[in-house]
Design a protein around this motif. Structure first.
Motif, PDB file in Angstrom:
ATOM      1  N   LYS A  18       0.821  -1.219   0.000  1.00 42.36           N
ATOM      2  CA  LYS A  18       0.000   0.000   0.000  1.00 42.36           C
ATOM      3  C   LYS A  18       0.856   1.270   0.000  1.00 42.36           C
ATOM      4  O   LYS A  18       0.616   2.199  -0.769  1.00 42.36           O
ATOM      5  N   SER A  19       1.843   1.281   0.885  1.00 38.70           N
ATOM      6  CA  SER A  19       2.679   2.479   1.001  1.00 38.70           C
ATOM      7  C   SER A  19       3.546   2.666  -0.240  1.00 38.70           C
ATOM      8  O   SER A  19       3.760   3.798  -0.697  1.00 38.70           O
ATOM      9  N   SER A  31       5.477   7.774   2.833  1.00 41.49           N
ATOM     10  CA  SER A  31       5.266   6.657   3.746  1.00 41.49           C
ATOM     11  C   SER A  31       6.512   5.798   3.786  1.00 41.49           C
ATOM     12  O   SER A  31       7.151   5.576   2.760  1.00 41.49           O
ATOM     13  N   ILE A  32       6.836   5.313   4.968  1.00 43.53           N
ATOM     14  CA  ILE A  32       7.980   4.418   5.064  1.00 43.53           C
ATOM     15  C   ILE A  32       7.567   3.029   4.577  1.00 43.53           C
ATOM     16  O   ILE A  32       6.402   2.648   4.644  1.00 43.53           O
ATOM     17  N   ILE A  33       8.560   2.301   4.084  1.00 43.82           N
ATOM     18  CA  ILE A  33       8.307   0.984   3.491  1.00 43.82           C
ATOM     19  C   ILE A  33       9.332   0.012   4.043  1.00 43.82           C
ATOM     20  O   ILE A  33      10.534   0.286   4.006  1.00 43.82           O
ATOM     21  N   THR A  39       4.116  -1.873   9.174  1.00 40.63           N
ATOM     22  CA  THR A  39       5.040  -0.752   9.056  1.00 40.63           C
ATOM     23  C   THR A  39       4.285   0.564   9.237  1.00 40.63           C
ATOM     24  O   THR A  39       4.705   1.431   9.988  1.00 40.63           O
ATOM     25  N   THR A  40       3.180   0.702   8.538  1.00 40.79           N
ATOM     26  CA  THR A  40       2.387   1.929   8.629  1.00 40.79           C
ATOM     27  C   THR A  40       1.456   1.862   9.836  1.00 40.79           C
ATOM     28  O   THR A  40       0.757   0.865  10.021  1.00 40.79           O
ATOM     29  N   ARG A  41       1.456   2.945  10.634  1.00 45.76           N
ATOM     30  CA  ARG A  41       0.603   2.970  11.832  1.00 45.76           C
ATOM     31  C   ARG A  41      -0.446   4.065  11.772  1.00 45.76           C
ATOM     32  O   ARG A  41      -1.321   4.137  12.623  1.00 45.76           O
ATOM     33  N   HIS A  42      -0.314   4.955  10.788  1.00 45.97           N
ATOM     34  CA  HIS A  42      -1.216   6.103  10.721  1.00 45.97           C
ATOM     35  C   HIS A  42      -1.945   6.131   9.385  1.00 45.97           C
ATOM     36  O   HIS A  42      -1.603   5.406   8.463  1.00 45.97           O
ATOM     37  N   ARG A  43      -2.908   7.021   9.308  1.00 44.79           N
ATOM     38  CA  ARG A  43      -3.476   7.343   8.005  1.00 44.79           C
ATOM     39  C   ARG A  43      -2.693   8.531   7.465  1.00 44.79           C
ATOM     40  O   ARG A  43      -2.648   9.592   8.089  1.00 44.79           O
ATOM     41  N   ILE A  44      -2.057   8.355   6.328  1.00 43.09           N
ATOM     42  CA  ILE A  44      -1.165   9.384   5.796  1.00 43.09           C
ATOM     43  C   ILE A  44      -1.717   9.879   4.458  1.00 43.09           C
ATOM     44  O   ILE A  44      -1.954   9.097   3.540  1.00 43.09           O
ATOM     45  N   ILE A 189      10.067  12.925  10.253  1.00 40.35           N
ATOM     46  CA  ILE A 189      11.307  12.639  10.979  1.00 40.35           C
ATOM     47  C   ILE A 189      11.112  11.374  11.825  1.00 40.35           C
ATOM     48  O   ILE A 189      11.903  10.436  11.766  1.00 40.35           O
ATOM     49  N   ASN A 190      10.025  11.362  12.587  1.00 40.42           N
ATOM     50  CA  ASN A 190       9.734  10.198  13.434  1.00 40.42           C
ATOM     51  C   ASN A 190       9.671   8.921  12.603  1.00 40.42           C
ATOM     52  O   ASN A 190      10.201   7.879  12.993  1.00 40.42           O
ATOM     53  N   GLU A 191       9.015   9.026  11.455  1.00 36.02           N
ATOM     54  CA  GLU A 191       8.838   7.850  10.617  1.00 36.02           C
ATOM     55  C   GLU A 191      10.157   7.366  10.023  1.00 36.02           C
ATOM     56  O   GLU A 191      10.407   6.165   9.940  1.00 36.02           O
TER      57      GLU A 191
END
Ligand SMILES: Nc1nc2c(ncn2[C@@H]2O[C@H](COP(=O)(O)OP(=O)(O)OP(=O)(O)O)[C@@H](O)[C@H]2O)c(=O)[nH]1
Ligand SMILES: [Mg+2]
Length: 292
Positions: A18-19, A31-33, A39-44, A189-191
């Motif tokens: 998805k990302s 989005s990080i991959i 891996t993904t924790r949020h709705r981006i 940055i966090n991601e």
């Protein structure tokens, strides 16, 4: 001139790509991959702008049965993606049989809005397997248009995009035309840091980690950043830091490189590790980190 705009929300099991697809649409690494699930924790939100369209893509966490509060919140993001979608992109990967959650699957098959079922990772399949898979999904989700793609290689990504534009409703833009996402700089940055942790640590560690950027100071030629890596237990702290700090240093070096590309500026990145007991199950902590 008429203008089209709408929400195009990407949902599916963990790790299906998805990302990767959202980044391909947007042309930026929003989005990080990683090869790890969840891996993904949020709705981006990733916004693609044209003269007469604005597509608001949402990348979402992979669908799972939640076992703790953080995962509950992640599934809340998926739920919200069903609620405001103008077009649903339901992504599956070659070899996959079903969605991990019956209720979500029902929502897809009963959807009143257009569903594009994207059969991803076809670079890993042969013609025969592909045909069988298309057949299986056509029976399972008869309301969807099935498009085989490779998000990684960009195969059929433009075709999907063109079809999305056809399906979008007439609407003025929702965001300024130069905007790329709804997330602040600190989020990326966090991601970036969390991505390196997902890549370099095993088992439970990546799932016990949250990153919070406490300082972001932009100067003429350099951005100074201080971020804290939070873990749930003291033992995890030692693992993150590693022998003489070598493991943490690697995370810092790699994240800094990515951030220099992302911001187009020199970065000074300071990382430290803190125990935040059971943050994954603590409502207040989760709220603080943007999981509501
Ligand atoms: N071979 C192949 N691999 C792909 C393709 N698309 C994504 N991948 C790989 O699949 C893995 C997962 O990709 P992601 O984009 O992080 O998947 P996701 O669905 O966002 O995963 P979660 O956020 O964990 O739900 C990564 O290793 C990607 O490189 C593809 O088209 N072909
Ligand atoms: Mg993802």
């Amino acid at each position: 001139m008429s203008h089209k705009a709408g929400f195009v929300n990407i949902i599916g099991n963990p790790n299906v790509g998805k990302s990767t697809l959202m980044n391909a649409f947007v042309g930026e690494k929003l989005s990080i991959i990683t090869s790890k699930a969840q891996t993904t924790r949020h709705r981006i939100l990733g916004i693609v702008n044209g003269d007469d369209f604005q597509v608001l893509f949402s990348d979402t966490p992979g669908i799972i049965k939640p076992a703790y509060e953080l995962q509950e919140s992640m599934m809340g993001f998926v739920k919200s993606a069903f609620e405001d979608a103008d077009v649903l992109l339901y992504m599956v990967e070659i070899g996959e049989q079903a969605l991990k959650d019956e209720a979500f699957f029902k929502k897809i098959t009963n959807s009143k809005i257009p569903v594009l079922l994207l059969l991803n990772k076809i670079d890993k399949s042969n013609q025969e397997q592909l045909e069988t898979q298309v057949q299986i999904w056509a029976e399972k989700v008869p309301n969807a248009e099935i498009i085989p793609i490779s998000a990684l290689e960009g195969f059929q990504v433009k075709e999907v995009f063109d079809r999305i534009i056809e399906l979008l409703p007439e609407s003025p833009p929702f965001y300024p035309k130069d905007q790329l996402t709804d997330k602040p700089e600190r989020f990326f940055i966090n991601e970036s840091i969390r991505e390196k942790i997902l890549i370099h640590y095993k088992k439970e560690i990546p799932y016990a980690v949250e990153v919070d950027t406490e300082e972001f100071l932009e100067e003429d030629t350099i951005i100074r950043i201080r971020s804290v890596i939070m873990v749930e237990r003291e033992t995890q702290k030692g693992i993150i830091i590693g022998h003489k700090g070598s493991a943490l240093k690697r995370v810092g070096v790699e994240a800094r490189k990515d951030l220099e590309t992302f911001f187009g500026k020199q970065i000074h990145l300071e990382l430290y590790v803190k125990v935040n007991k059971n943050w994954r199950s603590n409502q207040n902590q989760l709220k603080r980190f943007g999981y509501n």
